[in-house]
Motif scaffolding. Structure first.
Motif, mmCIF file in Angstrom:
data_model
loop_
_atom_site.group_PDB
_atom_site.id
_atom_site.type_symbol
_atom_site.label_atom_id
_atom_site.label_comp_id
_atom_site.label_asym_id
_atom_site.label_seq_id
_atom_site.Cartn_x
_atom_site.Cartn_y
_atom_site.Cartn_z
ATOM 1 N N UNK A 124 0.832 -1.205 0.000
ATOM 2 C CA UNK A 124 0.000 0.000 0.000
ATOM 3 C C UNK A 124 0.866 1.254 0.000
ATOM 4 N N UNK A 125 1.826 1.331 0.916
ATOM 5 C CA UNK A 125 2.603 2.574 1.067
ATOM 6 C C UNK A 125 3.749 2.681 0.068
ATOM 7 N N UNK A 126 4.181 1.556 -0.483
ATOM 8 C CA UNK A 126 5.277 1.573 -1.450
ATOM 9 C C UNK A 126 4.916 0.712 -2.671
ATOM 10 N N UNK A 127 3.844 1.084 -3.388
ATOM 11 C CA UNK A 127 3.507 0.320 -4.599
ATOM 12 C C UNK A 127 4.611 0.471 -5.630
ATOM 13 N N UNK A 128 5.078 -0.626 -6.180
ATOM 14 C CA UNK A 128 6.213 -0.555 -7.103
ATOM 15 C C UNK A 128 5.783 -0.200 -8.515
ATOM 16 N N UNK A 129 4.505 -0.399 -8.832
ATOM 17 C CA UNK A 129 3.939 0.014 -10.111
ATOM 18 C C UNK A 129 2.910 1.100 -9.822
ATOM 19 N N UNK A 130 2.992 2.230 -10.520
ATOM 20 C CA UNK A 130 2.116 3.340 -10.176
ATOM 21 C C UNK A 130 0.795 3.317 -10.931
ATOM 22 N N UNK A 131 0.763 2.759 -12.140
ATOM 23 C CA UNK A 131 -0.446 2.855 -12.942
ATOM 24 C C UNK A 131 -0.920 1.502 -13.450
ATOM 25 N N UNK A 132 -2.232 1.329 -13.496
ATOM 26 C CA UNK A 132 -2.881 0.331 -14.339
ATOM 27 C C UNK A 132 -3.926 1.100 -15.131
ATOM 28 N N UNK B 160 -0.085 8.082 5.515
ATOM 29 C CA UNK B 160 1.379 8.112 5.466
ATOM 30 C C UNK B 160 2.016 7.176 6.480
ATOM 31 N N UNK B 161 1.257 6.764 7.467
ATOM 32 C CA UNK B 161 1.788 5.883 8.508
ATOM 33 C C UNK B 161 1.879 4.450 7.997
ATOM 34 N N UNK B 162 2.986 3.788 8.309
ATOM 35 C CA UNK B 162 3.133 2.366 8.018
ATOM 36 C C UNK B 162 2.504 1.603 9.175
ATOM 37 N N UNK B 163 1.300 1.097 8.961
ATOM 38 C CA UNK B 163 0.503 0.517 10.044
ATOM 39 C C UNK B 163 -0.128 -0.801 9.594
ATOM 40 N N UNK B 164 0.608 -1.907 9.710
ATOM 41 C CA UNK B 164 0.060 -3.198 9.288
ATOM 42 C C UNK B 164 -1.201 -3.602 10.034
ATOM 43 N N UNK B 165 -1.433 -3.041 11.213
ATOM 44 C CA UNK B 165 -2.603 -3.446 11.993
ATOM 45 C C UNK B 165 -3.905 -3.176 11.238
ATOM 46 N N UNK B 166 -3.882 -2.253 10.276
ATOM 47 C CA UNK B 166 -5.111 -1.949 9.533
ATOM 48 C C UNK B 166 -5.559 -3.141 8.693
ATOM 49 N N UNK B 167 -4.641 -4.108 8.473
ATOM 50 C CA UNK B 167 -4.978 -5.282 7.671
ATOM 51 C C UNK B 167 -4.956 -6.586 8.463
ATOM 52 N N UNK B 168 -4.712 -6.512 9.765
ATOM 53 C CA UNK B 168 -4.728 -7.721 10.588
ATOM 54 C C UNK B 168 -6.176 -8.170 10.774
ATOM 55 N N UNK B 169 -6.457 -9.411 10.424
ATOM 56 C CA UNK B 169 -7.793 -9.951 10.585
ATOM 57 C C UNK B 169 -8.783 -9.535 9.521
ATOM 58 N N UNK B 170 -8.312 -8.844 8.490
ATOM 59 C CA UNK B 170 -9.205 -8.429 7.405
ATOM 60 C C UNK B 170 -8.438 -8.427 6.096
#
Length: 443
Positions: free
Chosen positions: A298-306, A346-356
Protein backbone atom coordinates in the motif's frame (compact mmCIF):
# COMPACT_ATOMS: atom_id res chain seq x y z
CA UNK A 1 -20.39 14.76 -25.24
CA UNK A 2 -16.86 14.60 -23.84
CA UNK A 3 -16.46 15.76 -20.25
CA UNK A 4 -12.98 15.64 -18.74
CA UNK A 5 -11.27 17.31 -15.78
CA UNK A 6 -8.51 19.90 -16.25
CA UNK A 7 -4.83 19.06 -16.16
CA UNK A 8 -1.43 20.53 -16.89
CA UNK A 9 -1.02 22.32 -20.21
CA UNK A 10 2.76 22.11 -20.44
CA UNK A 11 4.27 20.29 -23.43
CA UNK A 12 4.07 16.50 -23.55
CA UNK A 13 7.77 15.98 -22.89
CA UNK A 14 7.74 18.24 -19.84
CA UNK A 15 4.75 16.38 -18.41
CA UNK A 16 6.52 13.06 -18.94
CA UNK A 17 9.63 14.20 -17.09
CA UNK A 18 7.59 15.62 -14.23
CA UNK A 19 5.07 12.82 -13.82
CA UNK A 20 6.94 9.67 -14.81
CA UNK A 21 10.54 10.23 -13.76
CA UNK A 22 9.75 11.51 -10.25
CA UNK A 23 8.32 8.45 -8.46
CA UNK A 24 5.85 9.36 -5.73
CA UNK A 25 6.25 13.07 -6.44
CA UNK A 26 4.95 14.20 -9.84
CA UNK A 27 1.55 12.56 -9.88
CA UNK A 28 0.71 13.24 -6.20
CA UNK A 29 1.55 16.92 -6.74
CA UNK A 30 -0.85 16.99 -9.67
CA UNK A 31 -3.47 15.52 -7.33
CA UNK A 32 -2.85 18.39 -4.90
CA UNK A 33 -3.39 20.92 -7.68
CA UNK A 34 -6.19 19.39 -9.73
CA UNK A 35 -7.99 16.99 -7.40
CA UNK A 36 -8.58 13.23 -7.56
CA UNK A 37 -8.92 13.23 -11.37
CA UNK A 38 -7.04 15.13 -14.07
CA UNK A 39 -5.87 14.79 -17.63
CA UNK A 40 -2.29 14.40 -18.84
CA UNK A 41 -0.54 14.32 -22.20
CA UNK A 42 2.55 12.13 -22.08
CA UNK A 43 4.68 10.21 -24.58
CA UNK A 44 3.50 6.73 -25.57
CA UNK A 45 0.11 7.07 -23.82
CA UNK A 46 -0.80 10.44 -25.31
CA UNK A 47 -3.90 12.11 -23.89
CA UNK A 48 -5.15 10.23 -20.83
CA UNK A 49 -7.50 10.61 -17.90
CA UNK A 50 -5.95 9.86 -14.50
CA UNK A 51 -8.41 8.72 -11.81
CA UNK A 52 -8.12 7.70 -8.16
CA UNK A 53 -11.72 7.72 -6.89
CA UNK A 54 -12.60 4.19 -5.61
CA UNK A 55 -16.09 4.27 -7.11
CA UNK A 56 -14.79 5.20 -10.55
CA UNK A 57 -12.05 2.60 -10.28
CA UNK A 58 -14.60 -0.08 -9.39
CA UNK A 59 -16.74 0.91 -12.38
CA UNK A 60 -13.74 0.83 -14.72
CA UNK A 61 -12.56 -2.59 -13.52
CA UNK A 62 -16.07 -4.04 -13.78
CA UNK A 63 -16.67 -2.70 -17.29
CA UNK A 64 -16.71 -5.24 -20.12
CA UNK A 65 -13.53 -5.56 -22.14
CA UNK A 66 -15.62 -4.77 -25.21
CA UNK A 67 -15.91 -1.24 -23.81
CA UNK A 68 -12.70 -0.76 -21.83
CA UNK A 69 -9.78 -2.98 -22.89
CA UNK A 70 -6.21 -3.11 -21.70
CA UNK A 71 -4.36 0.19 -21.83
CA UNK A 72 -2.61 0.96 -25.12
CA UNK A 73 0.29 0.62 -25.53
CA UNK A 74 1.28 -1.86 -22.80
CA UNK A 75 4.04 -4.25 -21.76
CA UNK A 76 3.03 -6.53 -24.61
CA UNK A 77 5.19 -4.38 -26.88
CA UNK A 78 8.21 -5.64 -24.92
CA UNK A 79 7.07 -9.10 -23.79
CA UNK A 80 5.53 -10.20 -27.09
CA UNK A 81 2.14 -10.32 -28.86
CA UNK A 82 1.28 -13.66 -27.27
CA UNK A 83 1.74 -12.46 -23.68
CA UNK A 84 -1.19 -11.77 -21.35
CA UNK A 85 -0.36 -8.07 -21.51
CA UNK A 86 -0.92 -7.92 -25.28
CA UNK A 87 -3.91 -10.24 -25.70
CA UNK A 88 -7.45 -8.91 -25.77
CA UNK A 89 -11.01 -10.14 -25.66
CA UNK A 90 -11.61 -13.85 -26.15
CA UNK A 91 -7.92 -14.56 -26.80
CA UNK A 92 -7.06 -13.07 -23.40
CA UNK A 93 -9.81 -15.03 -21.64
CA UNK A 94 -8.69 -18.31 -23.27
CA UNK A 95 -5.05 -17.82 -22.32
CA UNK A 96 -5.94 -16.80 -18.78
CA UNK A 97 -7.95 -19.99 -18.39
CA UNK A 98 -4.83 -22.01 -19.23
CA UNK A 99 -2.42 -20.02 -17.08
CA UNK A 100 -4.33 -19.66 -13.82
CA UNK A 101 -4.20 -23.32 -12.58
CA UNK A 102 -0.40 -23.57 -12.15
CA UNK A 103 -0.41 -20.68 -9.68
CA UNK A 104 -3.23 -21.69 -7.35
CA UNK A 105 -4.26 -24.43 -4.95
CA UNK A 106 -2.12 -27.56 -4.67
CA UNK A 107 0.36 -26.33 -7.26
CA UNK A 108 0.98 -23.14 -5.33
CA UNK A 109 1.58 -25.02 -2.08
CA UNK A 110 4.13 -27.24 -3.82
CA UNK A 111 6.14 -24.17 -4.87
CA UNK A 112 6.60 -22.98 -1.27
CA UNK A 113 9.51 -25.35 -0.67
CA UNK A 114 11.28 -24.03 -3.77
CA UNK A 115 11.00 -20.45 -2.52
CA UNK A 116 12.22 -21.38 0.95
CA UNK A 117 15.18 -23.31 -0.47
CA UNK A 118 16.24 -20.31 -2.54
CA UNK A 119 15.78 -17.91 0.39
CA UNK A 120 17.87 -20.08 2.72
CA UNK A 121 20.61 -20.47 0.11
CA UNK A 122 20.82 -16.75 -0.61
CA UNK A 123 20.56 -15.57 2.99
CA UNK A 124 23.43 -17.85 3.97
CA UNK A 125 25.68 -15.49 2.00
CA UNK A 126 24.59 -12.34 3.83
CA UNK A 127 27.29 -10.42 5.76
CA UNK A 128 26.81 -10.15 9.51
CA UNK A 129 26.62 -6.74 11.15
CA UNK A 130 27.56 -4.88 7.95
CA UNK A 131 25.14 -2.75 5.90
CA UNK A 132 24.28 -4.22 2.50
CA UNK A 133 21.50 -3.69 -0.07
CA UNK A 134 19.01 -6.52 0.15
CA UNK A 135 17.50 -5.99 -3.29
CA UNK A 136 20.17 -7.87 -5.29
CA UNK A 137 19.48 -10.83 -3.01
CA UNK A 138 15.72 -10.63 -3.37
CA UNK A 139 16.21 -10.42 -7.14
CA UNK A 140 18.20 -13.65 -7.13
CA UNK A 141 15.74 -15.40 -4.81
CA UNK A 142 12.68 -14.53 -6.88
CA UNK A 143 14.37 -15.19 -10.23
CA UNK A 144 15.69 -18.60 -9.19
CA UNK A 145 12.35 -19.51 -7.60
CA UNK A 146 10.29 -18.65 -10.68
CA UNK A 147 12.81 -20.39 -12.96
CA UNK A 148 12.54 -23.57 -10.92
CA UNK A 149 8.76 -23.32 -10.75
CA UNK A 150 8.52 -22.80 -14.50
CA UNK A 151 11.16 -25.24 -15.73
CA UNK A 152 11.59 -27.75 -12.93
CA UNK A 153 15.07 -29.17 -12.40
CA UNK A 154 18.12 -27.05 -13.15
CA UNK A 155 20.16 -27.50 -16.33
CA UNK A 156 22.18 -25.68 -18.96
CA UNK A 157 19.19 -23.69 -20.18
CA UNK A 158 18.30 -22.78 -16.59
CA UNK A 159 21.78 -21.28 -16.14
CA UNK A 160 21.54 -19.43 -19.45
CA UNK A 161 18.21 -17.89 -18.50
CA UNK A 162 19.50 -16.96 -15.06
CA UNK A 163 22.21 -14.89 -16.76
CA UNK A 164 20.04 -13.57 -19.60
CA UNK A 165 16.84 -12.46 -17.88
CA UNK A 166 18.24 -9.75 -15.56
CA UNK A 167 19.75 -8.02 -18.59
CA UNK A 168 16.48 -8.37 -20.52
CA UNK A 169 14.59 -6.81 -17.62
CA UNK A 170 17.12 -3.98 -17.31
CA UNK A 171 17.10 -3.10 -21.01
CA UNK A 172 13.35 -3.66 -21.42
CA UNK A 173 12.61 -1.35 -18.48
CA UNK A 174 14.60 1.40 -20.18
CA UNK A 175 12.61 1.31 -23.41
CA UNK A 176 9.13 0.35 -22.20
CA UNK A 177 7.96 3.98 -21.96
CA UNK A 178 9.68 5.09 -25.16
CA UNK A 179 8.42 4.91 -28.73
CA UNK A 180 9.74 1.76 -30.42
CA UNK A 181 11.26 2.43 -33.88
CA UNK A 182 9.49 0.83 -36.81
CA UNK A 183 12.75 -0.36 -38.35
CA UNK A 184 15.53 -2.56 -36.95
CA UNK A 185 18.03 -0.63 -34.86
CA UNK A 186 21.78 -1.25 -34.43
CA UNK A 187 22.74 -3.63 -31.63
CA UNK A 188 24.43 -0.84 -29.67
CA UNK A 189 21.06 0.92 -29.19
CA UNK A 190 18.71 -0.16 -26.37
CA UNK A 191 16.16 -1.38 -28.93
CA UNK A 192 18.75 -3.33 -30.89
CA UNK A 193 20.19 -4.79 -27.69
CA UNK A 194 16.75 -5.94 -26.52
CA UNK A 195 15.95 -7.58 -29.86
CA UNK A 196 19.23 -9.50 -29.69
CA UNK A 197 18.49 -10.64 -26.15
CA UNK A 198 15.00 -11.70 -27.19
CA UNK A 199 16.43 -13.86 -29.98
CA UNK A 200 18.67 -15.60 -27.45
CA UNK A 201 15.72 -16.13 -25.14
CA UNK A 202 13.54 -17.60 -27.91
CA UNK A 203 16.27 -20.06 -28.88
CA UNK A 204 16.60 -21.27 -25.27
CA UNK A 205 12.83 -21.71 -24.86
CA UNK A 206 12.66 -23.59 -28.16
CA UNK A 207 15.25 -26.08 -26.90
CA UNK A 208 13.39 -26.48 -23.61
CA UNK A 209 10.13 -27.23 -25.40
CA UNK A 210 11.94 -29.85 -27.49
CA UNK A 211 13.14 -31.48 -24.26
CA UNK A 212 9.71 -31.43 -22.62
CA UNK A 213 8.84 -35.00 -23.63
CA UNK A 214 8.67 -36.99 -20.38
CA UNK A 215 5.71 -34.97 -19.17
CA UNK A 216 4.28 -37.61 -16.84
CA UNK A 217 7.17 -37.12 -14.42
CA UNK A 218 7.08 -33.33 -14.46
CA UNK A 219 5.04 -30.84 -12.48
CA UNK A 220 6.49 -27.53 -13.68
CA UNK A 221 4.69 -24.73 -15.50
CA UNK A 222 6.37 -25.37 -18.85
CA UNK A 223 5.17 -28.98 -18.96
CA UNK A 224 1.65 -27.87 -18.03
CA UNK A 225 1.61 -25.30 -20.82
CA UNK A 226 2.89 -27.84 -23.34
CA UNK A 227 0.09 -30.22 -22.32
CA UNK A 228 -2.64 -27.58 -22.05
CA UNK A 229 -5.38 -27.35 -24.64
CA UNK A 230 -7.85 -24.65 -25.62
CA UNK A 231 -11.55 -25.44 -25.64
CA UNK A 232 -11.31 -26.48 -29.31
CA UNK A 233 -8.57 -29.01 -28.46
CA UNK A 234 -5.69 -27.08 -30.00
CA UNK A 235 -2.36 -26.64 -28.24
CA UNK A 236 -0.55 -23.40 -27.48
CA UNK A 237 1.86 -22.32 -30.20
CA UNK A 238 5.55 -22.20 -29.30
CA UNK A 239 5.58 -18.44 -29.74
CA UNK A 240 2.65 -18.13 -27.33
CA UNK A 241 4.43 -20.26 -24.75
CA UNK A 242 7.61 -18.20 -25.13
CA UNK A 243 5.75 -14.90 -24.70
CA UNK A 244 3.76 -16.10 -21.70
CA UNK A 245 6.83 -17.51 -19.97
CA UNK A 246 8.71 -14.25 -20.53
CA UNK A 247 5.85 -12.34 -18.91
CA UNK A 248 5.95 -14.69 -15.92
CA UNK A 249 9.73 -14.64 -15.62
CA UNK A 250 10.47 -10.99 -16.27
CA UNK A 251 7.45 -9.09 -15.05
CA UNK A 252 6.85 -11.31 -12.03
CA UNK A 253 10.21 -11.64 -10.38
CA UNK A 254 11.25 -7.95 -10.45
CA UNK A 255 8.10 -6.54 -8.86
CA UNK A 256 8.13 -9.19 -6.12
CA UNK A 257 11.82 -8.64 -5.40
CA UNK A 258 11.32 -4.88 -5.26
CA UNK A 259 8.42 -5.19 -2.82
CA UNK A 260 10.56 -7.40 -0.58
CA UNK A 261 13.29 -4.76 -0.58
CA UNK A 262 10.73 -2.13 0.39
CA UNK A 263 9.44 -4.45 3.15
CA UNK A 264 12.91 -4.59 4.69
CA UNK A 265 13.29 -0.82 4.30
CA UNK A 266 9.94 -0.17 6.05
CA UNK A 267 10.37 -2.69 8.87
CA UNK A 268 13.81 -1.40 9.85
CA UNK A 269 12.15 1.94 10.60
CA UNK A 270 9.44 0.35 12.76
CA UNK A 271 11.27 -1.46 15.58
CA UNK A 272 8.11 -2.20 17.57
CA UNK A 273 6.47 -3.85 14.57
CA UNK A 274 9.69 -5.72 13.86
CA UNK A 275 9.81 -7.10 17.42
CA UNK A 276 6.15 -8.07 17.23
CA UNK A 277 6.84 -9.91 13.97
CA UNK A 278 9.65 -11.92 15.54
CA UNK A 279 7.51 -12.77 18.55
CA UNK A 280 4.62 -13.79 16.31
CA UNK A 281 6.87 -16.02 14.20
CA UNK A 282 8.33 -17.72 17.25
CA UNK A 283 4.80 -18.42 18.49
CA UNK A 284 3.76 -19.88 15.15
CA UNK A 285 1.57 -17.01 13.96
CA UNK A 286 1.39 -15.26 10.60
CA UNK A 287 -1.37 -12.59 10.67
CA UNK A 288 0.94 -9.64 11.33
CA UNK A 289 3.49 -10.90 8.78
CA UNK A 290 0.86 -11.15 6.07
CA UNK A 291 -0.55 -7.74 7.01
CA UNK A 292 2.92 -6.18 6.88
CA UNK A 293 3.37 -7.32 3.29
CA UNK A 294 -0.03 -5.93 2.34
CA UNK A 295 0.77 -2.61 4.05
CA UNK A 296 4.13 -2.39 2.29
CA UNK A 297 2.35 -2.79 -1.03
CA UNK A 298 0.00 0.00 0.00
CA UNK A 299 2.60 2.57 1.07
CA UNK A 300 5.28 1.57 -1.45
CA UNK A 301 3.51 0.32 -4.60
CA UNK A 302 6.21 -0.55 -7.10
CA UNK A 303 3.94 0.01 -10.11
CA UNK A 304 2.12 3.34 -10.18
CA UNK A 305 -0.45 2.86 -12.94
CA UNK A 306 -2.88 0.33 -14.34
CA UNK A 307 -5.25 1.38 -17.06
CA UNK A 308 -7.80 0.75 -19.75
CA UNK A 309 -8.30 1.98 -23.30
CA UNK A 310 -11.81 3.19 -24.17
CA UNK A 311 -13.20 1.46 -27.25
CA UNK A 312 -16.63 3.12 -27.54
CA UNK A 313 -17.84 6.66 -28.10
CA UNK A 314 -18.47 8.80 -25.03
CA UNK A 315 -18.02 6.29 -22.22
CA UNK A 316 -19.61 7.56 -18.99
CA UNK A 317 -17.20 6.93 -16.12
CA UNK A 318 -18.50 8.40 -12.91
CA UNK A 319 -18.36 12.18 -13.27
CA UNK A 320 -16.67 12.03 -16.67
CA UNK A 321 -17.49 11.26 -20.28
CA UNK A 322 -14.43 9.77 -21.96
CA UNK A 323 -13.98 9.80 -25.74
CA UNK A 324 -13.12 6.74 -27.81
CA UNK A 325 -9.41 5.97 -27.95
CA UNK A 326 -8.59 7.70 -24.66
CA UNK A 327 -6.59 5.86 -22.03
CA UNK A 328 -7.86 5.90 -18.46
CA UNK A 329 -4.99 5.49 -15.98
CA UNK A 330 -5.65 4.47 -12.39
CA UNK A 331 -3.06 5.99 -10.07
CA UNK A 332 -2.25 3.36 -7.46
CA UNK A 333 -0.11 5.78 -5.44
CA UNK A 334 -2.84 8.40 -5.15
CA UNK A 335 -5.50 5.84 -4.28
CA UNK A 336 -3.36 4.19 -1.61
CA UNK A 337 -2.57 7.59 -0.06
CA UNK A 338 -6.20 8.76 0.09
CA UNK A 339 -7.12 9.52 3.73
CA UNK A 340 -10.77 8.87 2.94
CA UNK A 341 -9.84 5.30 2.05
CA UNK A 342 -6.95 4.68 4.46
CA UNK A 343 -6.96 6.91 7.56
CA UNK A 344 -3.55 8.38 8.38
CA UNK A 345 -2.27 7.06 5.03
CA UNK A 346 1.38 8.11 5.47
CA UNK A 347 1.79 5.88 8.51
CA UNK A 348 3.13 2.37 8.02
CA UNK A 349 0.50 0.52 10.04
CA UNK A 350 0.06 -3.20 9.29
CA UNK A 351 -2.60 -3.45 11.99
CA UNK A 352 -5.11 -1.95 9.53
CA UNK A 353 -4.98 -5.28 7.67
CA UNK A 354 -4.73 -7.72 10.59
CA UNK A 355 -7.79 -9.95 10.58
CA UNK A 356 -9.21 -8.43 7.41
CA UNK A 357 -8.53 -8.59 3.70
CA UNK A 358 -8.12 -5.45 1.60
CA UNK A 359 -10.84 -4.27 -0.73
CA UNK A 360 -9.58 -5.15 -4.21
CA UNK A 361 -10.95 -1.90 -5.63
CA UNK A 362 -9.09 0.19 -3.03
CA UNK A 363 -5.85 -1.80 -2.66
CA UNK A 364 -4.66 -2.59 -6.17
CA UNK A 365 -0.92 -3.35 -6.42
CA UNK A 366 -1.84 -6.27 -8.72
CA UNK A 367 -4.29 -4.29 -10.84
CA UNK A 368 -7.91 -5.32 -10.96
CA UNK A 369 -10.85 -6.79 -12.81
CA UNK A 370 -10.36 -9.33 -15.58
CA UNK A 371 -6.77 -8.20 -16.03
CA UNK A 372 -5.66 -8.58 -12.42
CA UNK A 373 -2.20 -10.16 -12.31
CA UNK A 374 -2.51 -13.94 -12.64
CA UNK A 375 0.65 -14.32 -10.56
CA UNK A 376 -0.74 -12.40 -7.57
CA UNK A 377 -1.20 -15.53 -5.42
CA UNK A 378 2.28 -16.80 -6.32
CA UNK A 379 3.88 -13.43 -5.56
CA UNK A 380 2.04 -13.16 -2.22
CA UNK A 381 3.14 -16.66 -1.24
CA UNK A 382 6.71 -15.87 -2.28
CA UNK A 383 6.93 -12.67 -0.25
CA UNK A 384 5.42 -14.38 2.78
CA UNK A 385 7.88 -17.29 2.63
CA UNK A 386 10.92 -15.03 2.15
CA UNK A 387 9.93 -12.77 5.07
CA UNK A 388 9.16 -15.80 7.23
CA UNK A 389 12.60 -17.24 6.47
CA UNK A 390 14.31 -13.94 7.26
CA UNK A 391 12.53 -13.64 10.63
CA UNK A 392 13.35 -17.25 11.49
CA UNK A 393 17.03 -17.25 10.59
CA UNK A 394 18.16 -13.64 11.09
CA UNK A 395 17.74 -10.65 13.34
CA UNK A 396 17.03 -7.58 11.22
CA UNK A 397 18.57 -4.55 12.93
CA UNK A 398 16.39 -1.41 13.17
CA UNK A 399 17.67 1.98 12.05
CA UNK A 400 17.00 5.66 12.73
CA UNK A 401 18.20 6.69 9.26
CA UNK A 402 15.80 8.63 7.03
CA UNK A 403 13.56 6.69 4.69
CA UNK A 404 15.11 5.66 1.40
CA UNK A 405 14.09 7.74 -1.58
CA UNK A 406 12.08 6.29 -4.47
CA UNK A 407 14.19 5.33 -7.46
CA UNK A 408 12.63 4.66 -10.87
CA UNK A 409 13.86 1.51 -12.60
CA UNK A 410 11.69 2.18 -15.65
CA UNK A 411 8.79 -0.15 -14.83
CA UNK A 412 9.13 -0.47 -11.07
CA UNK A 413 10.03 2.03 -8.34
CA UNK A 414 12.60 0.72 -5.87
CA UNK A 415 14.30 1.99 -2.70
CA UNK A 416 17.22 4.15 -3.79
CA UNK A 417 19.75 2.29 -1.65
CA UNK A 418 18.35 -1.12 -2.51
CA UNK A 419 16.70 -1.69 0.87
CA UNK A 420 19.80 -1.30 3.02
CA UNK A 421 19.91 -3.98 5.73
CA UNK A 422 22.00 -5.02 8.72
CA UNK A 423 21.46 -8.56 9.99
CA UNK A 424 22.78 -11.10 12.48
CA UNK A 425 22.12 -14.82 12.32
CA UNK A 426 19.80 -15.76 15.13
CA UNK A 427 21.85 -18.87 15.85
CA UNK A 428 24.96 -16.75 16.40
CA UNK A 429 23.84 -15.42 19.76
CA UNK A 430 22.34 -12.25 21.10
CA UNK A 431 22.31 -9.08 19.04
CA UNK A 432 24.14 -6.12 20.65
CA UNK A 433 21.81 -4.24 22.97
CA UNK A 434 22.18 -1.01 21.00
CA UNK A 435 20.16 -2.54 18.17
CA UNK A 436 17.31 -3.38 20.53
CA UNK A 437 16.49 0.22 21.40
CA UNK A 438 13.12 1.68 20.53
CA UNK A 439 13.45 4.42 17.92
CA UNK A 440 10.94 7.00 16.77
CA UNK A 441 8.70 6.16 13.86
CA UNK A 442 9.46 7.65 10.47
CA UNK A 443 7.19 7.93 7.47
Amino acid sequence: MTKLPPGPTTPRFVQAVYALTQPNRGIPRMRERYGDAFTVDVPVFGNALVISDPGEIRQLFQTSSDIAENVEPNLGRILGPGSMFALKGEAHRAQRKLLVPPFHGRKLAAFERIVEDEAVREMATWPQGTPFPVMPSTMRITLNAILRAVFGAEGAEFDELRDLLPEMVRVGSRIVSLPIPGRPMPRWTPWGRYRALRREYDAIIDRLIDKATDLDDRDDVLSMLVQSRYDDGSAMARSEIADQLLALLAAGHETTATTLAWTVERLRRRPRILRDLVREHDEGGKALREASIIETQRVRPVIDFVGRNIRVDDFELGRWVVPKGYNVLVSIAILHADPAVFPNPRAFDPSRFVGTRPDLYQWIPFGGGTRRCIGAAFATMEMNVVLRTLLRDHTLVPTSEPSERWHSRGVASAPAKGGLAVVYRRTAGAVPSSTESTMGAQS
